[in-house]
Design an enzyme around this catalytic site. Structure first.
Site, short mmCIF file in Angstrom:
data_model
loop_
_atom_site.label_atom_id
_atom_site.label_comp_id
_atom_site.label_asym_id
_atom_site.label_seq_id
_atom_site.Cartn_x
_atom_site.Cartn_y
_atom_site.Cartn_z
N ASN A 8 0.84 -1.20 0.00
CA ASN A 8 0.00 0.00 0.00
C ASN A 8 0.88 1.26 0.00
OD1 ASN A 8 -1.43 2.23 1.01
ND2 ASN A 8 -2.96 0.88 1.95
N ASP A 40 -0.62 -4.66 11.38
CA ASP A 40 -1.97 -5.18 11.25
C ASP A 40 -2.87 -4.25 12.04
OD1 ASP A 40 -3.70 -7.18 10.14
OD2 ASP A 40 -4.07 -7.85 12.18
#
Ligand code: IMP
Length: 200
Positions: free
Chosen positions: A10, A70
């Site tokens: 990303n 995460d």
């Protein structure tokens, strides 16, 4: 150690990560920049476990220092759902308009503190010698009654920050980075890495 790999594809995340880690003085590469094409299954039961699984897998492949993250949204009245399943909630391909409306609907009849929620981010650092460190950052808020704001992504339009009187999707990128769970976890990790790298 001459570089850090951050296990994400990303680009938005990479921008934020590079900005925060700049003063470590090591180049920070994305998976793509490091020439790695790996799909690691996140089968842990906590944010920390999932981040560590990702970081360890890539560290084993490359022999480099690897960071991974995460993150997700915990809604207290929903037993901390969607939690580690935030990206998969109602299916990966379901739009956030629908996911967000579902969370608002499930809080029907609840008000004020009963709508408390937080974004959580765990960062893991996996060293070539097998050591793993994790840090956690959170951003506390409440689930709003409707979507508001055009910035950010995911659950930002329903996440209200009472202290700022704004929804997360109404914050500028700079303000979001200062307040966000990811920014906080990354800055903590940077301090830990500074201590370790300075000793070497
Ligand atoms: P991952 O950590 O990239 O696996 O993504 C976790 C999921 O949590 C995202 O797909 C979003 O649904 C949600 N999430 C994590 N951080 C944020 C945030 O800052 N704003 C909105 N949604 C977020």
């Amino acid at each position: 150690m001459d570089k850090i790999i951050f296990a994400t594809g990303n680009e938005g995340k990479m921008k934020e990560v590079r900005m925060i880690l700049a003063d470590l003085g090591l180049p920070v590469l994305s998976l793509k920049e490091a020439g790695i094409d790996a799909d690691v299954e996140e089968n842990g039961t906590t944010f920390e476990e999932n981040a560590a699984i990702k970081a360890k897998a890539i560290a084993k492949l490359t022999g480099q220092l690897v960071l991974a993250d995460d993150s997700g949204l915990e809604v207290d009245a929903l037993n901390k759902e969607p939690g580690i399943y935030s990206a998969r909630y109602m299916g990966h391909d379901t739009s956030y308009r629908i996911k967000n409306q579902s969370i608002i609907d499930r809080l029907e009849g609840k008000s004020g503190p009963e709508r408390s929620a937080r974004f959580v981010c765990a960062i893991a650092a996996a060293f070539p010698d097998g050591r793993v460190l994790t840090t956690r950052g959170t951003m506390e808020g409440r689930i709003g009654y409707e979507e508001r704001g055009e910035n950010g992504f995911g659950y930002d339009p329903i996440f209200y920050l009472p202290d700022y009187g704004r929804y997360s999707a109404e914050l500028s990128l700079e303000t979001k980075n200062q307040l966000s769970h990811r920014g906080k976890a990354l800055r903590l990790m940077k301090e830990r890495l500074h201590e370790i790298l300075d000793r070497q």
